[in-house]
Design an enzyme around this catalytic site. Structure first.
Site, PDB file in Angstrom:
ATOM      1  CG  ASP A   2     -17.773  41.824  29.972  1.00  0.00           C
ATOM      2  OD1 ASP A   2     -18.719  41.354  29.949  1.00  0.00           O
ATOM      3  OD2 ASP A   2     -16.893  41.968  30.939  1.00  0.00           O
ATOM      4  CG  HIS A  19     -27.717  39.717  26.881  1.00  0.00           C
ATOM      5  ND1 HIS A  19     -26.506  40.116  27.159  1.00  0.00           N
ATOM      6  CD2 HIS A  19     -28.056  38.783  27.679  1.00  0.00           C
ATOM      7  CE1 HIS A  19     -25.974  39.245  27.870  1.00  0.00           C
ATOM      8  NE2 HIS A  19     -26.988  38.388  28.427  1.00  0.00           N
ATOM      9  CG  LEU A 113     -16.640  48.081   8.356  1.00  0.00           C
ATOM     10  CD1 LEU A 113     -17.066  49.358   9.060  1.00  0.00           C
ATOM     11  CD2 LEU A 113     -17.052  46.760   9.341  1.00  0.00           C
TER      12      LEU A 113
HETATM   13  C1  IPE Z   1     -22.460  40.623  27.541  1.00  0.00           C
HETATM   14  O1  IPE Z   1     -21.977  41.006  28.535  1.00  0.00           O
HETATM   15  C2  IPE Z   1     -21.430  39.541  26.889  1.00  0.00           C
HETATM   16  C3  IPE Z   1     -22.296  38.491  26.279  1.00  0.00           C
HETATM   17  C4  IPE Z   1     -21.944  37.402  26.356  1.00  0.00           C
HETATM   18  C5  IPE Z   1     -23.333  38.669  25.372  1.00  0.00           C
HETATM   19  P1  IPE Z   1     -22.111  40.294  29.932  1.00  0.00           P
HETATM   20  O2  IPE Z   1     -23.568  39.379  29.938  1.00  0.00           O
HETATM   21  O3  IPE Z   1     -21.131  39.355  30.199  1.00  0.00           O
HETATM   22  O4  IPE Z   1     -22.444  41.260  31.076  1.00  0.00           O
HETATM   23  P2  IPE Z   1     -21.736  41.385  32.606  1.00  0.00           P
HETATM   24  O5  IPE Z   1     -20.306  41.195  32.511  1.00  0.00           O
HETATM   25  O6  IPE Z   1     -22.500  40.168  33.285  1.00  0.00           O
HETATM   26  O7  IPE Z   1     -22.192  42.712  33.080  1.00  0.00           O
HETATM   27 MG    MG Z   2     -19.120  39.502  31.354  1.00  0.00          MG
END
Ligand code: IPE
Ligand code: MG
Length: 219
Positions: A2, A19, A113
């Site tokens: 996140d 992303h 892994l």
């Molecule tokens: C990545 O972080 C999670 C995914 C769904 C790829 P976020 O997109 O939730 O980033 P924030 O929480 O808005 O900063």
């Molecule tokens: Mg998020």
């Protein structure tokens, strides 16, 4: 994983920029987990609730999954990584599903892994789909039967959960499987998560005394 969006906003960039950086972080963490001889790593890449994000972001994420799989499968295979996907993939495009199948097929004999990618995943969905299958077959609903029908069947329950990005919640990840997992929350935004953060989480885990409902051995 996140914090991609916030990481991008802090840099005045669109969320998609975050992303892309998130993919690099995932690659780094995988290498690090390998180095620490982690046997199973499950990453939450896309939740069922993430479908509710703006269409443009969802579409970029899907493209990123396809491109990353196409690009990384060979290297993953070379490094002995066995890939598996958990979640409901019925809404995914044929192209993405084909890439996922191919990656699973190519890496299926690897044992270094086990990398599980949760996409289109929801912890509640997982429990429900398992229970529904039992009900349809008229089988008795027991904890063991539900567990055997989870999308994670055959995988051990996680020892450690790491949530980056500062939120202290599970957000419908592995609800059943996390019953006795040690929970680690850190403020580092996912794209910044590096070897030091990973080592810090492992060191913290090493200090935990796991009792699984019992009393300490010395008591
Ligand atoms: C990545 O972080 C999670 C995914 C769904 C790829 P976020 O997109 O939730 O980033 P924030 O929480 O808005 O900063
Ligand atoms: Mg998020």
């Amino acid at each position: 994983m996140d914090g991609n969006g916030r990481w991008a906003s802090q840099r005045g960039e669109p969320r998609t920029f975050g992303h892309r950086a998130g993919v690099r972080a995932a690659r780094r963490v995988l290498r690090c987990a390998h180095k620490h001889r982690v046997e199973y790593l499950t990453v939450f890449a896309f939740s069922q609730e993430n479908w509710r994000r703006p269409a443009q972001e969802v579409s970029l994420l899907m493209q990123l999954f396809i491109r990353t799989l196409a690009r990384e499968t060979t290297a993953l295979h070379r490094n002995g990584v066995r890939l598996r996907f958990i979640g409901d993939h019925s809404e995914f495009s044929d192209v993405l599903r084909r890439e996922m199948d191919r990656a699973v097929e190519v890496t299926r004999h690897n044992a270094e892994l086990k990398l599980n990618v949760a996409v289109g995943y929801g912890g509640q969905w997982d429990i429900v789909q398992s229970a529904q299958r039992l009900a349809a077959r008229g089988e008795e609903i027991t904890a063991e039967a539900i567990e055997n029908g989870l999308d994670t069947h055959g995988l051990p329950a996680p020892d450690l959960l790491i949530r980056t990005g500062g939120e202290k919640r599970i957000s419908n990840f592995l609800l059943w499987q996390l019953a006795y997992t040690e929970l680690y929350f850190c403020d580092t935004l996912w794209p910044d998560f590096d070897d030091r953060d990973f080592s810090a989480a492992l060191s913290w885990y090493a200090t935990r005394q796991r009792r699984f409902g019992r009393v300490p051995e010395s008591a």
